[in-house]
Design an enzyme around this catalytic site. Structure first.
Site, PDB file in Angstrom:
ATOM      1  N   HIS A 211       0.858  -1.192   0.000  1.00  0.00           N
ATOM      2  CA  HIS A 211       0.000   0.000   0.000  1.00  0.00           C
ATOM      3  C   HIS A 211       0.889   1.235   0.000  1.00  0.00           C
ATOM      4  O   HIS A 211       1.620   1.469   0.959  1.00  0.00           O
ATOM      5  CB  HIS A 211      -0.908  -0.013   1.231  1.00  0.00           C
ATOM      6  CG  HIS A 211      -1.808  -1.220   1.289  1.00  0.00           C
ATOM      7  ND1 HIS A 211      -2.988  -1.300   0.597  1.00  0.00           N
ATOM      8  CD2 HIS A 211      -1.649  -2.423   1.902  1.00  0.00           C
ATOM      9  CE1 HIS A 211      -3.547  -2.488   0.801  1.00  0.00           C
ATOM     10  NE2 HIS A 211      -2.751  -3.195   1.583  1.00  0.00           N
ATOM     11  N   LEU A 212       0.818   2.002  -1.087  1.00  0.00           N
ATOM     12  CA  LEU A 212       1.694   3.170  -1.209  1.00  0.00           C
ATOM     13  C   LEU A 212       0.968   4.474  -0.860  1.00  0.00           C
ATOM     14  O   LEU A 212       1.590   5.528  -0.793  1.00  0.00           O
ATOM     15  CB  LEU A 212       2.305   3.238  -2.610  1.00  0.00           C
ATOM     16  CG  LEU A 212       3.243   2.059  -2.961  1.00  0.00           C
ATOM     17  CD1 LEU A 212       3.771   2.200  -4.390  1.00  0.00           C
ATOM     18  CD2 LEU A 212       4.406   1.955  -1.976  1.00  0.00           C
ATOM     19  N   ARG A 213      -0.342   4.397  -0.652  1.00  0.00           N
ATOM     20  CA  ARG A 213      -1.138   5.505  -0.086  1.00  0.00           C
ATOM     21  C   ARG A 213      -1.289   6.738  -0.973  1.00  0.00           C
ATOM     22  O   ARG A 213      -1.948   7.699  -0.564  1.00  0.00           O
ATOM     23  CB  ARG A 213      -0.562   5.968   1.270  1.00  0.00           C
ATOM     24  CG  ARG A 213      -0.373   4.873   2.300  1.00  0.00           C
ATOM     25  CD  ARG A 213      -1.673   4.220   2.695  1.00  0.00           C
ATOM     26  NE  ARG A 213      -1.533   3.357   3.854  1.00  0.00           N
ATOM     27  CZ  ARG A 213      -2.329   2.325   4.098  1.00  0.00           C
ATOM     28  NH1 ARG A 213      -3.321   2.028   3.271  1.00  0.00           N
ATOM     29  NH2 ARG A 213      -2.164   1.595   5.175  1.00  0.00           N
TER      30      ARG A 213
ATOM     31  N   ASN B 224      -6.424   0.688  -2.859  1.00  0.00           N
ATOM     32  CA  ASN B 224      -7.257   1.343  -1.837  1.00  0.00           C
ATOM     33  C   ASN B 224      -6.720   2.723  -1.465  1.00  0.00           C
ATOM     34  O   ASN B 224      -6.541   3.059  -0.310  1.00  0.00           O
ATOM     35  CB  ASN B 224      -7.411   0.467  -0.581  1.00  0.00           C
ATOM     36  CG  ASN B 224      -6.094   0.207   0.117  1.00  0.00           C
ATOM     37  OD1 ASN B 224      -5.040   0.254  -0.504  1.00  0.00           O
ATOM     38  ND2 ASN B 224      -6.143  -0.072   1.403  1.00  0.00           N
TER      39      ASN B 224
ATOM     40  N   HIS C   2      -9.112 -10.307  -0.720  1.00  0.00           N
ATOM     41  CA  HIS C   2      -8.860 -10.175   0.722  1.00  0.00           C
ATOM     42  C   HIS C   2      -9.945 -11.021   1.391  1.00  0.00           C
ATOM     43  O   HIS C   2     -11.118 -10.636   1.379  1.00  0.00           O
ATOM     44  CB  HIS C   2      -8.975  -8.680   1.074  1.00  0.00           C
ATOM     45  CG  HIS C   2      -9.108  -8.347   2.515  1.00  0.00           C
ATOM     46  ND1 HIS C   2      -8.184  -7.570   3.170  1.00  0.00           N
ATOM     47  CD2 HIS C   2     -10.057  -8.653   3.433  1.00  0.00           C
ATOM     48  CE1 HIS C   2      -8.561  -7.411   4.439  1.00  0.00           C
ATOM     49  NE2 HIS C   2      -9.704  -8.059   4.617  1.00  0.00           N
TER      50      HIS C   2
ATOM     51  N   HIS D  35      -2.748 -12.480   1.719  1.00  0.00           N
ATOM     52  CA  HIS D  35      -2.402 -12.615   3.152  1.00  0.00           C
ATOM     53  C   HIS D  35      -3.149 -13.716   3.919  1.00  0.00           C
ATOM     54  O   HIS D  35      -3.945 -13.436   4.805  1.00  0.00           O
ATOM     55  CB  HIS D  35      -2.545 -11.269   3.874  1.00  0.00           C
ATOM     56  CG  HIS D  35      -3.786 -10.466   3.556  1.00  0.00           C
ATOM     57  ND1 HIS D  35      -5.058 -10.969   3.642  1.00  0.00           N
ATOM     58  CD2 HIS D  35      -3.922  -9.184   3.148  1.00  0.00           C
ATOM     59  CE1 HIS D  35      -5.925 -10.028   3.315  1.00  0.00           C
ATOM     60  NE2 HIS D  35      -5.249  -8.944   3.006  1.00  0.00           N
TER      61      HIS D  35
ATOM     62  N   ASP E  57       2.175  -6.844   2.383  1.00  0.00           N
ATOM     63  CA  ASP E  57       1.020  -6.081   2.881  1.00  0.00           C
ATOM     64  C   ASP E  57       1.501  -4.850   3.656  1.00  0.00           C
ATOM     65  O   ASP E  57       0.906  -4.475   4.669  1.00  0.00           O
ATOM     66  CB  ASP E  57       0.086  -6.961   3.732  1.00  0.00           C
ATOM     67  CG  ASP E  57      -1.294  -6.325   3.909  1.00  0.00           C
ATOM     68  OD1 ASP E  57      -1.565  -5.273   3.286  1.00  0.00           O
ATOM     69  OD2 ASP E  57      -2.102  -6.875   4.684  1.00  0.00           O
TER      70      ASP E  57
ATOM     71  N   HIS F 211       1.060   3.721   8.394  1.00  0.00           N
ATOM     72  CA  HIS F 211       0.101   4.649   9.010  1.00  0.00           C
ATOM     73  C   HIS F 211       0.856   5.712   9.789  1.00  0.00           C
ATOM     74  O   HIS F 211       2.006   5.492  10.185  1.00  0.00           O
ATOM     75  CB  HIS F 211      -0.823   3.897   9.977  1.00  0.00           C
ATOM     76  CG  HIS F 211      -1.823   3.024   9.280  1.00  0.00           C
ATOM     77  ND1 HIS F 211      -2.845   3.524   8.512  1.00  0.00           N
ATOM     78  CD2 HIS F 211      -1.928   1.676   9.228  1.00  0.00           C
ATOM     79  CE1 HIS F 211      -3.564   2.510   8.019  1.00  0.00           C
ATOM     80  NE2 HIS F 211      -3.013   1.377   8.431  1.00  0.00           N
TER      81      HIS F 211
HETATM   82 ZN   LIG Z   1      -6.027  -7.135   2.692  1.00  0.00          ZN
END
Ligand SMILES: [Zn+2]
Length: 441
Positions: free
Chosen positions: A63-65, A95, A180, A233, A313, A317
């Site tokens: 996740h690179l946001r 996401n 997921h 995951h 994953d 944050h």
């Molecule tokens: Zn997930």
């Protein structure tokens, strides 16, 4: 321009290669492997004696946001953290805010990665508009824009009919749906593994069955539709059993596990020794950390090929996101910079052999991603020169404040790991060279 990596132990599991050898790179390609390569005109010489030379690591799940949550991570910081962790290619989950649910956004992510990325970034498109689980996206358009698969990760594709339709569309494009696996009717408001630790801490549990139910459904759907599903995951012993049976039946599924689900348990949610807190929110992750029996089953599954590959994953944050009560803190672990060192503990304990571990970080994800023009996960002559050089034995201490990632959220801060990335090379360019590790004994 030529780079010569001299005298390293080359391990390339794609063809069972494990030997002391030189490796020669010209521009962005590997052009030679063998002992005693003499290159008087090499512009860069890397002494790899006593080090291991591996294909560059590939992260199929991070996740690179960017866009939308640049206070947590950006493409620049996430890819720099990846390089430090030995990764040469990262697959970015959709996401973001807004979600990566259309071809234009995927092209924009690729353009940003081209401009600001330290390593290669491959986008994953979302399955449904806004990741709301209702309306399918323009999957064909996103495939044309470079998506290597589709996922609503963070959320499951809970609706059976949507998943069924999505699988047929993805099948027509020759791409996988990455799910997921979480049955929301069972996980509900759970924040950690359902079991004795959750009871002791008074926290709502997220039962194994919530994952296993959906793994079972997905296996059934993959069989019915004869399409590809990649299970993200995997965290429970029961899921591993379902996957093993399905693979024995020849069903077309692949699966990944994270470094944290392979190495630490729900016990890590308990408060750190001298802290006044009731729990450690940095161990809050979705799916949750499980029991020792689950961890053992996943390690065995990685070892025997039931689990195909590693996905970090990586979920950075802000400190604030993790400073609320356990129920309100964000799910996720910042994992790119510790993944390799953590996974090497399995090698040092003889739980998995080094070649299998390297395969799970290189050739195995490359085969699922299936973009040989970007990454092959091999050291083949003629392939892109993505190379990771590491010291398998060097001991270092995790200092989260020294992470390049904006996400300092790791449950293993201050732990000692053994296995250290020295150099990361992407398309023939050195993008990371380590400094000496921090060790405070
Ligand atoms: Zn997930």
């Amino acid at each position: 321009m030529k780079t010569l990596i001299r005298g390293g132990r080359l391990i390339d599991p794609s063809r069972g290669l494990d030997m002391i050898s030189d490796l020669l790179i010209e521009n962005d390609k590997i052009i030679g492997i063998g002992t005693g390569i003499a290159v008087p005109d090499a512009s860069i010489l890397i002494d790899a004696s006593n080090l291991i030379v591996s294909p560059g690591f590939i992260d199929i799940h991070c996740h690179l946001r960017e866009p939308g949550e640049e206070h947590k991570e950006t493409i620049a910081t996430g890819t720099a953290a990846g390089a430090k962790g030995g990764f040469t290619t990262l697959c970015a989950m959709p996401n973001t805010i807004p979600a990566m649910d259309n071809p234009e956004m995927l092209l924009d992510i690729k353009a940003r990665a081209e401009k600001f990325g330290i390593v290669k970034v491959i986008p994953i498109g979302s399955v449904t508009l806004g990741r709301y689980g209702k309306i399918l996206t323009d999957m064909r358009g996103m495939a044309d824009a470079g998506a290597i698969g589709f996922s609503d990760d963070g959320n499951p594709i809970a609706d059976y009919h949507i998943m069924h339709k999505a699988l047929l569309q993805a099948k027509a494009l020759g791409l996988p749906i990455i799910n997921h696996c979480e049955d929301p009717s069972l996980s509900k408001n759970g924040v950690m593994n359902e079991g004795i630790v959750a009871s002791a801490l008074g926290l709502p549990g997220w039962p194994s069955l919530a994952e296993e139910n959906m793994v079972k459904r997905d296996i059934e759907l993959a069989m019915q539709t004869n399409s590809r599903i990649h299970l993200a995951h995997i965290s429970t012993r029961g899921s591993v059993e379902f996957i093993r049976q399905a693979k024995n039946m020849g069903i077309n599924i692949t699966a990944e596990a994270t470094p944290h689900h392979l190495t630490i348990t729900e016990e890590w949610v308990r408060p750190i020794n001298d802290s006044m807190l009731k729990y450690n929110t940095n161990a809050k992750v979705n799916p949750p950390l499980r029991t020792k029996e689950d961890v053992d089953a996943i390690v065995l599954a990685l070892s025997d090929g039931t689990i195909d590959c590693i996905g970090t994953d990586h979920a950075p944050h802000s400190t604030e996101d993790k400073s609320y009560s356990f129920e309100d803190a964000s799910f996720g672990i910042s994992g790119l910079e510790t993944a390799f060192g953590a996974l090497m503990s399995l090698v040092h304990k003889n739980r998995i052999d080094l070649s299998t571990l390297i395969k799970s970080l290189t050739y195995a994800p490359a085969r699922i991603i299936n973009k040989p023009d970007i990454c092959t996960g091999t050291l083949d002559v003629g392939s892109r020169a993505d190379v990771t050089i590491f010291d398998p034995d060097l001991r270092w201490q995790v200092k989260s404040d020294l992470f390049i990632s904006k996400g300092k959220n790791t449950p293993i801060a201050e732990e000692f790991l053994q296995g250290y990335i020295k150099t990361t090379i992407v398309d023939g360019r050195i993008v990371y060279e380590s400094e000496d590790p921090i060790i405070v004994d």
